[in-house]
Design an enzyme around this catalytic site. Structure first.
Site, PDB file in Angstrom:
ATOM      1  N   HIS A  40       0.832  -1.207   0.000  1.00 38.43           N
ATOM      2  CA  HIS A  40       0.000   0.000   0.000  1.00 38.43           C
ATOM      3  C   HIS A  40       0.872   1.265   0.000  1.00 38.43           C
ATOM      4  O   HIS A  40       0.716   2.150  -0.850  1.00 38.43           O
ATOM      5  CB  HIS A  40      -0.910  -0.031   1.238  1.00 38.43           C
ATOM      6  N   GLU A  41       1.808   1.327   0.935  1.00 36.13           N
ATOM      7  CA  GLU A  41       2.648   2.531   1.025  1.00 36.13           C
ATOM      8  C   GLU A  41       3.545   2.653  -0.205  1.00 36.13           C
ATOM      9  O   GLU A  41       3.839   3.758  -0.664  1.00 36.13           O
ATOM     10  CB  GLU A  41       3.465   2.518   2.314  1.00 36.13           C
ATOM     11  N   HIS A  97       1.660   4.426  -2.874  1.00 32.84           N
ATOM     12  CA  HIS A  97       1.750   5.888  -2.700  1.00 32.84           C
ATOM     13  C   HIS A  97       3.117   6.402  -3.159  1.00 32.84           C
ATOM     14  O   HIS A  97       3.230   7.413  -3.849  1.00 32.84           O
ATOM     15  CB  HIS A  97       1.578   6.248  -1.219  1.00 32.84           C
ATOM     16  N   GLU A 133      -4.790   7.526  -3.208  1.00 31.04           N
ATOM     17  CA  GLU A 133      -5.316   6.274  -2.661  1.00 31.04           C
ATOM     18  C   GLU A 133      -5.583   5.265  -3.782  1.00 31.04           C
ATOM     19  O   GLU A 133      -5.481   4.056  -3.564  1.00 31.04           O
ATOM     20  CB  GLU A 133      -6.588   6.565  -1.858  1.00 31.04           C
TER      21      GLU A 133
END
Lengths: 500, 500
Positions: free
Chosen positions: B265-266, B269, B295
């Site tokens: 997830h990170e 980003h 997101e």
């Protein structure tokens, strides 16, 4: 405090906040930053430096200094308020002595000089560096004129790193102990086979080295709640407030000394910063007062404590518990090993007996460069001749001779003496400490470092930048900096180690 | 470029440098800083924020914007120059809408609110938080008036986090897919015993978890030469330039998901920020354009790629090599386990099927709070009733109900919808990607992520903040944000996982 003084403090705190933010960016750059981050980091640091400079050199600072001075008239020299005004006014005046265009030129020349020096050293070819160094020496001589001096241009250069110190004082101090050092080293060389440090050169697990170093400096009193330890290539200590002072280390897998004594050294610097009075934190007084006094703290913990027999009487069993391979090594053997004297071409590898001789050589050359008495072109020959006269060995290459250190490529002429002065002060302060608190050596032998650290906190650390090195030394010891205590310390130690 | 435009860029770069320095101080605070450093860090961050705000709101910015606009007249809407002026002018105007005294009051109230909320949640006592939240809601409603809106006060609030987005649009998008989600969850609940995630809940060595997560995100294309991974309590990604974008993770010793999917997830980003065009780096356009688009990237890599069967066809053998205990787990079992649907009271623990329902509940309540249609005092009852209607289960306490999230205590009303919009966009963009590059799923199945990342770089990342989320989405997909693709994606996935 009253209105204008308070306004000045707030203004200076904002500037300090910028400088401390810059220090964090610098720490990150040297310990955490991925390679790609370098370019943007340079721009960010430049912006912080520019804004800090702008805010400090703004007329507002001068007006606040003037107005605040009227407000606090009559307060004692020692008061925080009078000290702040005194120190900051000097900072302010110093900043205006060098014209902006000159500072920019110096920055440009030294930025370009770094890779040239690195290449010259890598290729062992002084000629590559010579034209650049000539330009730097010219600029440095020019800067001495801007900075101003009465006796010798070197006063101006030295004063940038050690406020108030004069070249003649340094020369007198160095002259006073150079013969004793040369003699000591010659006597040691005659019996050099009596000591071996083989026990320190063997495989040591890096994580365990680190674990032991952490235990040791935590024992000294370095506060990990207000600091941390990281790996880096060229270790340093840096702080962002008295409550966040970080140290770094470099561990070698087959040599115990760098991580162990290096960590003690940086913890010595850091405990100084951690010990500054809370009231001074975040102001221009919140930090160590000079490079020499700072070095006195790092060298005291590294050498006077960390290479002492009482310390290892306490610490060696713990080291053996972590490294069972040392089980058969007795205290005497270990103590001798960590105090071996091996004349080296390289300053940063120097032992206690030879260290100051490295500095003296450089100081003499720097004095003569500043006075135009020696030419850059003659430096390699001069270096090697003088080195041989002091150490009895001649550098085989310029790479391990005149080219070894980075400082000159950065225009830092006048910096080196502070290292030697730090050594002298470490012994001078320590002797005063044990005169006042005689239990200190016994305390160290039982792992109680709080008596020494408490004394240093009270006499040195808490004052931050309130007093110059000279003022501080006279307040503490009743006299200026001297080499007597250091020489006596070396004589005692090496008489024991080498059975002189 | 010409004179004034260039001057504007330099001015904005200086401001960006300050902001990025502040971001580094924030990263350090959450990953490295010793506990003692907190107070000084707060002061340093405040100085950086104040200077950045001062420099940006200075009249100089406005004059340069005006002068530069004349210089670049005629350049296309899409040009870097026109985009910079357009975006920065909006930033500038937004900053002046809230009076300084109001901003200060909001900061003070929300700073004091945080521990009150934390206490209320810890004690499961909404009454403790109620008066504070009432005050915050009043201030938030006031801020909507300052910010301005035509249709609904929530437009102003939402616009702070998702520029140009209106509440009515969000409502239409949410209304369009809420029934499908409620229906999907009901169908899954009826056969919930078909899937177990027991295999993910067992001891997993933390270092090995980390090693695998690093391999995975390096494979995705997260560039460790321009980033790094650290542990923290609440994971996040942050950047100081496109060439230094860092990610953080949290590893649990007996549950594989947080470190594994959290790191993906990170990294999603971070790859967005690493992919911004070099020309935009260091300017206000150098970064992701909105929270929803950001997101969409994190959720695409975490879920659409990271929870897909093609991905695990490639990755599971590698995971097994690191964790031999998984040797007997087949692809189908593992794929089902990581896609288990378990209606949870807690948003941050929600699976893909239920996540948007959490957001809708909050969005509806926020809309009504902003319009004065629901009272703060009634929130616990409203929350629980609506939660039960959507999820089929009723929160047993307010701590896991209306008090669970920190956002409202910080005055962040209008923020939540961006999470759900990000989910929708992740599917919408991914479908467009495979329409244009049909090999992407097969590439993923063979560990080639460069086709997908390359497409994202070209269509989304490189543009930075040049286009709003809506502009970007229409450029890429030919239509505005919609829920069709996301619902189809969920239907397909959970039909397979649960045999619906």
């Amino acid at each position: 405090m009253t209105g204008k003084y308070q306004e000045l403090v707030v203004h200076l705190q904002e500037i300090t906040n910028l400088n401390r933010a810059g220090a964090l960016l610098g720490w990150d750059q040297r310990t955490q930053m991925p390679p790609g981050g370098a370019a943007a980091r340079g721009r960010q640091l430049a912006t912080l430096a520019r804004l800090s400079h702008e805010m400090f050199t703004d007329e507002k600072t001068l007006h606040l200094l003037d107005d605040a001075a009227k407000e606090i008239e009559g307060l004692s020299y020692d008061s925080d308020q009078a000290s702040l005004l005194r120190v900051v006014r000097q900072d302010y005046e110093d900043l205006f002595k060098l014209p902006a265009a000159f500072v920019a030129e110096m920055a440009e020349v030294t930025t370009l000089a770094h890779p040239v020096w690195a290449q010259a050293r890598a290729e062992n070819n002084f000629a590559v560096f010579q034209p650049t160094l000539e330009r730097i020496v010219e600029l440095v001589k020019q800067s001495a004129e801007y900075l101003g001096y009465t006796d010798h241009p070197y006063d101006a250069l030295l004063g940038q790193f050690e406020r108030g110190m004069k070249a003649a004082e340094v020369k007198a101090i160095f002259d006073a102990h150079k013969p004793a050092l040369v003699d000591l080293i010659a006597r040691i060389r005659a019996v050099s086979s009596r000591v071996s440090d083989a026990v320190l050169h063997q495989p040591f697990d890096i994580d365990r080295q680190r674990q032991f170093a952490v235990e040791v400096v935590r024992g000294f009193g370095y506060d990990f709640n207000r600091g941390r330890l990281d790996e880096t290539v060229h270790p340093f200590a840096t702080g962002f407030s008295r409550d966040d002072v970080r140290i770094t280390t470099r561990s070698l897998p087959e040599f115990l000394n760098p991580a162990l004594f290096g960590t003690m050294h940086e913890a010595g610097h850091a405990m100084y910063e951690q010990g500054v009075a809370a009231e001074l934190d975040g102001t221009p007084l919140g930090g160590g007062t000079s490079l020499a006094v700072h070095e006195s703290q790092s060298r005291m913990w590294e050498n006077i404590v960390g290479r002492s027999k009482p310390f290892w009487a306490w610490a060696l069993p713990q080291l053996k518990a972590i490294f069972p391979q040392l089980g058969g090594v007795d205290l005497d053997t270990f103590y001798k090993a960590i105090n071996i004297v091996k004349p080296s071409y390289i300053r940063v590898e120097a032992d206690e007996a030879t260290y100051n001789l490295h500095i003296m050589l450089r100081f003499e050359l720097e004095m003569e460069l500043a006075a135009g008495k020696v030419k850059v072109a003659d430096l390699p020959q001069e270096w090697n001749d003088r080195f041989e006269a002091s150490f009895g060995i001649r550098p085989p290459t310029d790479a391990v001779g005149v080219l070894q250190d980075i400082h000159w490529s950065g225009g830092m002429i006048g910096y080196f003496p502070t290292y030697a002065l730090g050594n002298l002060l470490s012994a001078q302060y320590y002797n005063q400490a044990i005169r006042e608190v005689p239990s200190i050596p016994d305390d160290i032998a039982s792992g109680r470092f709080v008596t020494l650290l408490g004394w240093l906190n009270d006499r040195i650390h808490r004052h931050g930048r309130k007093f110059t090195a000279d003022e501080l030394t006279r307040r503490i010891t009743g006299e200026g900096i001297q080499s007597r205590d250091y020489i006596a310390y070396l004589e005692t130690k090496f008489t024991e180690v080498y059975g002189l």
